[in-house]
Design a protein around this motif. Structure first.
Motif, short mmCIF file in Angstrom:
data_model
loop_
_atom_site.label_atom_id
_atom_site.label_comp_id
_atom_site.label_asym_id
_atom_site.label_seq_id
_atom_site.Cartn_x
_atom_site.Cartn_y
_atom_site.Cartn_z
N PRO A 3 0.81 -1.22 0.00
CA PRO A 3 0.00 0.00 0.00
C PRO A 3 0.84 1.27 0.00
O PRO A 3 2.07 1.22 0.14
N ASP A 4 0.17 2.41 -0.15
CA ASP A 4 0.83 3.70 -0.02
C ASP A 4 1.36 3.87 1.39
O ASP A 4 0.92 3.20 2.33
N SER A 20 4.02 -4.55 3.14
CA SER A 20 5.23 -4.04 2.50
C SER A 20 6.48 -4.68 3.09
O SER A 20 7.45 -4.97 2.39
N ARG A 21 6.45 -4.94 4.40
CA ARG A 21 7.59 -5.60 5.04
C ARG A 21 7.72 -7.04 4.56
O ARG A 21 8.83 -7.56 4.40
N GLU A 22 6.59 -7.68 4.32
CA GLU A 22 6.61 -9.02 3.74
C GLU A 22 7.23 -8.97 2.35
O GLU A 22 8.00 -9.87 1.96
N ALA A 23 6.91 -7.93 1.59
CA ALA A 23 7.48 -7.77 0.25
C ALA A 23 8.99 -7.59 0.32
O ALA A 23 9.74 -8.19 -0.47
N VAL A 24 9.47 -6.79 1.27
CA VAL A 24 10.91 -6.59 1.43
C VAL A 24 11.60 -7.91 1.73
O VAL A 24 12.66 -8.23 1.16
N ASN A 25 11.01 -8.69 2.63
CA ASN A 25 11.61 -10.00 2.97
C ASN A 25 11.67 -10.91 1.74
O ASN A 25 12.66 -11.63 1.55
N SER A 26 10.64 -10.86 0.92
CA SER A 26 10.60 -11.71 -0.27
C SER A 26 11.63 -11.24 -1.31
O SER A 26 12.28 -12.08 -1.96
N ASP A 30 14.44 -0.12 -2.28
CA ASP A 30 14.63 1.31 -2.02
C ASP A 30 13.29 2.05 -1.97
O ASP A 30 13.06 2.91 -1.11
N ASP A 31 12.41 1.69 -2.90
CA ASP A 31 11.09 2.33 -2.94
C ASP A 31 10.29 1.99 -1.69
O ASP A 31 9.65 2.87 -1.09
N LEU A 32 10.33 0.73 -1.27
CA LEU A 32 9.58 0.33 -0.07
C LEU A 32 10.18 0.97 1.18
O LEU A 32 9.44 1.40 2.08
N GLN A 33 11.50 1.06 1.24
CA GLN A 33 12.13 1.71 2.39
C GLN A 33 11.73 3.18 2.48
O GLN A 33 11.55 3.73 3.57
N LYS A 34 11.55 3.79 1.33
CA LYS A 34 11.11 5.19 1.30
C LYS A 34 9.70 5.30 1.88
O LYS A 34 9.37 6.25 2.59
N ARG A 35 8.85 4.31 1.58
CA ARG A 35 7.50 4.31 2.14
C ARG A 35 7.55 4.17 3.67
O ARG A 35 6.79 4.82 4.38
N PHE A 36 8.44 3.28 4.15
CA PHE A 36 8.57 3.13 5.60
C PHE A 36 9.02 4.45 6.24
O PHE A 36 8.54 4.84 7.31
N GLU A 37 9.94 5.11 5.56
CA GLU A 37 10.44 6.39 6.06
C GLU A 37 9.33 7.43 6.11
O GLU A 37 9.17 8.15 7.11
N GLU A 38 8.53 7.50 5.04
CA GLU A 38 7.42 8.45 5.00
C GLU A 38 6.41 8.13 6.09
O GLU A 38 5.88 9.04 6.74
N LYS A 39 6.13 6.85 6.29
CA LYS A 39 5.20 6.43 7.33
C LYS A 39 5.70 6.84 8.71
O LYS A 39 4.95 7.38 9.53
N ALA A 40 6.98 6.60 8.97
CA ALA A 40 7.57 6.95 10.26
C ALA A 40 7.55 8.46 10.47
O ALA A 40 7.30 8.94 11.59
N PHE A 41 7.81 9.22 9.41
CA PHE A 41 7.79 10.68 9.52
C PHE A 41 6.38 11.19 9.84
O PHE A 41 6.20 12.09 10.66
N GLU A 42 5.38 10.61 9.18
CA GLU A 42 4.00 11.01 9.46
C GLU A 42 3.62 10.69 10.90
O GLU A 42 2.91 11.48 11.54
N GLU A 43 4.08 9.57 11.42
CA GLU A 43 3.81 9.23 12.82
C GLU A 43 4.48 10.22 13.76
O GLU A 43 3.91 10.62 14.78
N SER A 44 5.69 10.64 13.41
CA SER A 44 6.40 11.63 14.22
C SER A 44 5.63 12.95 14.25
O SER A 44 5.50 13.58 15.30
#
Length: 308
Positions: free
Chosen positions: A121-122, A130-136, A158-172
């Motif tokens: 997802p976005d 997305s984390r499952e996708a990274v592992n795969s 790299d693209d998925l890691q960017k999503r994790f980063e954006e997610k973490a920033f939004e939570e912050s």
């Protein structure tokens, strides 16, 4: 030319009905060779939904035979072509586990990861898939480090890691907004922990400068509102955050604001030291008076015991 139009429509309708009739017969057929060939034919023609229907019928029958390998590979791809990514991911993984020595095994493992990647997802949604996708993807890269798809796999991670980063920033930012409420105490603490964890998880993020500034800002506000016993520790921590910021981002547009916060916090710390000194002096005096009173009471009690 205009008069021939109805005849063209009739001809097209007849062809369509003939095709539908043929497929209807295949659905009812028990001629597995015919079903297998038809499923492959529909797949090659790009009619993936019909091929899936026929593969569903024929695969249980041909399982374990020489025909099954191609059929199962096409079956997984048919789901992928119809954008059923979760299903295709599962079927590609099953294919790889079953035919890991197949010439198509590498592609199947990549497509398993790619299907999960496309289904992820976005950044503003739950990122567990997305984390499952990274592992795969990582599994594919470890298994096939020389693959032609290796660089593509890196770009997907790299693209998925960017999503994790954006997610973490939004939570912050969410925690930061919550400090503006009526009871900000615990949210100040949550912000401090969250901002520090973000910097550890994403040391190269472009957001670190902004969050480092907010860390100074929030820690100063937290210290200012702290109870007396916690105030000194938290004021010192805020000053340390400000010093760290100035060292890391000397050219930042936030430097002036950070210096102002640091100056105000330092002044408050000095004021706190004076209050602490006065408090300790009063406490020492009160302790001295209490000890003197206790000694007087003891002396009076001893005198009474002597008189008795």
């Amino acid at each position: 030319m205009i008069k021939s139009t109805p005849y063209v429509l009739v001809l097209l309708l007849a062809v369509l009905l003939s095709g539908c009739g043929e497929f209807y017969k295949l659905e009812k057929s028990t001629n597995w060779d015919e079903l297998y060939e038809a499923a492959n034919r529909y797949y090659d023609q790009g009619d993936y939904n019909k091929s899936i229907i026929l593969y569903d019928r024929v695969l249980p029958v041909i399982k374990g035979s020489g025909k099954a390998e191609l059929a199962e590979f096409n079956y997984a791809y048919a789901h992928f072509r119809t954008k059923r990514y979760i299903e295709s991911a599962g079927y590609f993984k099953t294919f790889f586990d079953t035919y890991n020595r197949s010439p198509m095994a590498e592609e199947a493992l990549f497509m398993h990861a790619y299907s999960l990647y496309l289904d992820s997802p976005d950044y503003n949604l739950d990122q567990r898939s997305s984390r499952e996708a990274v592992n795969s993807i990582q599994l594919f890269m470890n298994r096939y480090p020389e693959s032609d798809s290796y660089e593509r796999a890196i770009s997907m991670i790299d693209d998925l890691q960017k999503r994790f980063e954006e997610k973490a920033f939004e939570e912050s930012k969410m925690y930061y907004r919550l400090t503006e409420g009526l009871f900000p105490g615990e949210f100040y603490r949550a912000c401090i922990i969250n901002f520090q964890n973000f910097a550890k998880s994403y040391p190269d993020s472009d957001y670190n400068e902004e969050l480092a500034f907010k860390l100074v800002e929030v820690s100063a506000a937290y210290a200012e509102r702290s109870v007396f016993d916690k105030k000194e520790e938290r004021l010192k921590q805020s000053i340390e955050f400000a010093q760290d910021f100035s060292q890391k981002y000397p050219e930042s547009s936030f430097v002036k604001k950070v210096e102002n916060i640091k100056s105000k916090t330092t002044t408050e710390l000095e004021s706190h030291y004076r209050l602490k000194e006065q408090y300790e002096a009063r406490s020492a005096e009160a302790r001295k008076l209490r000890e003197e009173e206790e000694r007087n009471q003891a002396a009076t009690e001893a005198l009474r015991n002597t008189e008795n």
